[in-house]
Enzyme design. Structure first.
Site, mmCIF file in Angstrom:
data_model
loop_
_atom_site.group_PDB
_atom_site.id
_atom_site.type_symbol
_atom_site.label_atom_id
_atom_site.label_comp_id
_atom_site.label_asym_id
_atom_site.label_seq_id
_atom_site.Cartn_x
_atom_site.Cartn_y
_atom_site.Cartn_z
ATOM 1 C CE1 TYR A 49 27.543 27.738 34.733
ATOM 2 C CE2 TYR A 49 28.423 27.027 36.853
ATOM 3 C CZ TYR A 49 27.352 27.203 35.988
ATOM 4 O OH TYR A 49 26.088 26.849 36.391
ATOM 5 C CB SER A 73 25.981 27.999 39.712
ATOM 6 O OG SER A 73 26.710 26.834 40.068
#
Length: 257
Positions: free
Chosen positions: A162, A147
């Site tokens: 995350y 990401s």
């Protein structure tokens, strides 16, 4: 005319291939002639995806139910694929999750879950595929889906676990690229920005987030369906044979400013 991205008769394993970006990338590879193994936890969804891809692109498909955090299930899944196809040329490690909460309120369980799925799960699948298929074949293309949040922090959606897990995926990709290059295996990482998926649509669809995105994304919009596909096709193809250990942000410019 030479098709640099021809994947005819190759076999790609795509994890998290029940919805969203996983399905889109699987279809992109199938459009180049690649056979597809759709792996995820929900049997009815992967059967539907496999059937759709086979019908639309005329390639062989195989739905495999697997929880990537379960080592025994991962090893069994890889064995099933090898029994069926005898090879796994491409792995797209796409399965993942994301907890949003202020760091000071994140529980141990939430943090552990992020690492276990996003980071450790990706490693478990890569380890099994490399050992059973790619190292013996002296060929492989591993694409880990991280990401842009694995490269930078953010102020709008608190999700430090995350960030940590996807940052781990980024450097895991470098580590595996360094270790497995001698076997003809390339390991690269795609870092998507804001894309519409079942996981993100609730947030992305809000007016406040749309306004926020215009201030932080140079292209002033979210990623559209299909805009991740070409990066996946390139990194999965024989044409990328000397490209390894790189991070490819597909984020509308988010990480450049």
């Amino acid at each position: 005319m030479k098709n640099y991205f021809d994947l005819t008769d190759r076999v790609a394993l795509v994890t998290g291939c029940s919805t969203g970006l996983g399905v889109q990338m699987a279809k992109a590879l199938a459009s180049q002639g690649c056979n597809i193994v759709a792996l995820a936890r929900r049997q009815e969804l992967i059967e539907k995806v496999a059937s759709e891809i086979a019908e639309e692109y005329g390639v062989k498909t195989l739905p495999v139910r697997c929880d990537i955090t379960d080592t025994e299930m991962v090893n069994a899944a890889v064995k099933k694929i090898m029994d069926e196809f005898g090879r796994i040329d491409i792995l797209i490690n796409n399965a993942g999750t994301g907890a949003v909460a202020p760091a000071e309120d994140i529980t141990d369980e939430q943090f552990g879950n992020e690492l276990n799925i996003n980071l450790f799960g990706s490693f478990k699948v890569a380890r099994a595929v490399a050992k059973a298929a790619m190292i013996p074949a002296k060929y492989g293309r591993i694409i880990n889906i991280a990401s842009m949040y694995g490269l930078v922090g953010n102020k709008i959606a608190p999700c430090s676990p995350y960030h940590a897990a996807k940052g781990g995926v980024v450097n895991l990709s470098r580590g595996l690229a360094g270790e497995w290059g001698k076997y003809g295996i390339t390991v690269n990482c795609i870092c998507p920005g804001y894309f519409w998926t079942p996981l993100t649509k609730e947030t992305l669809n809000t007016d406040w987030f749309k306004e926020y995105s215009k201030t932080v994304i140079p292209m002033e919009r979210y990623g559209n369906e299909g805009e991740l596909d070409t990066a996946a096709i390139f990194l999965a193809s024989p044409a990328s044979s000397y490209v390894s250990g790189i991070m490819v942000p597909v984020d509308g410019g988010y990480t450049c400013v």
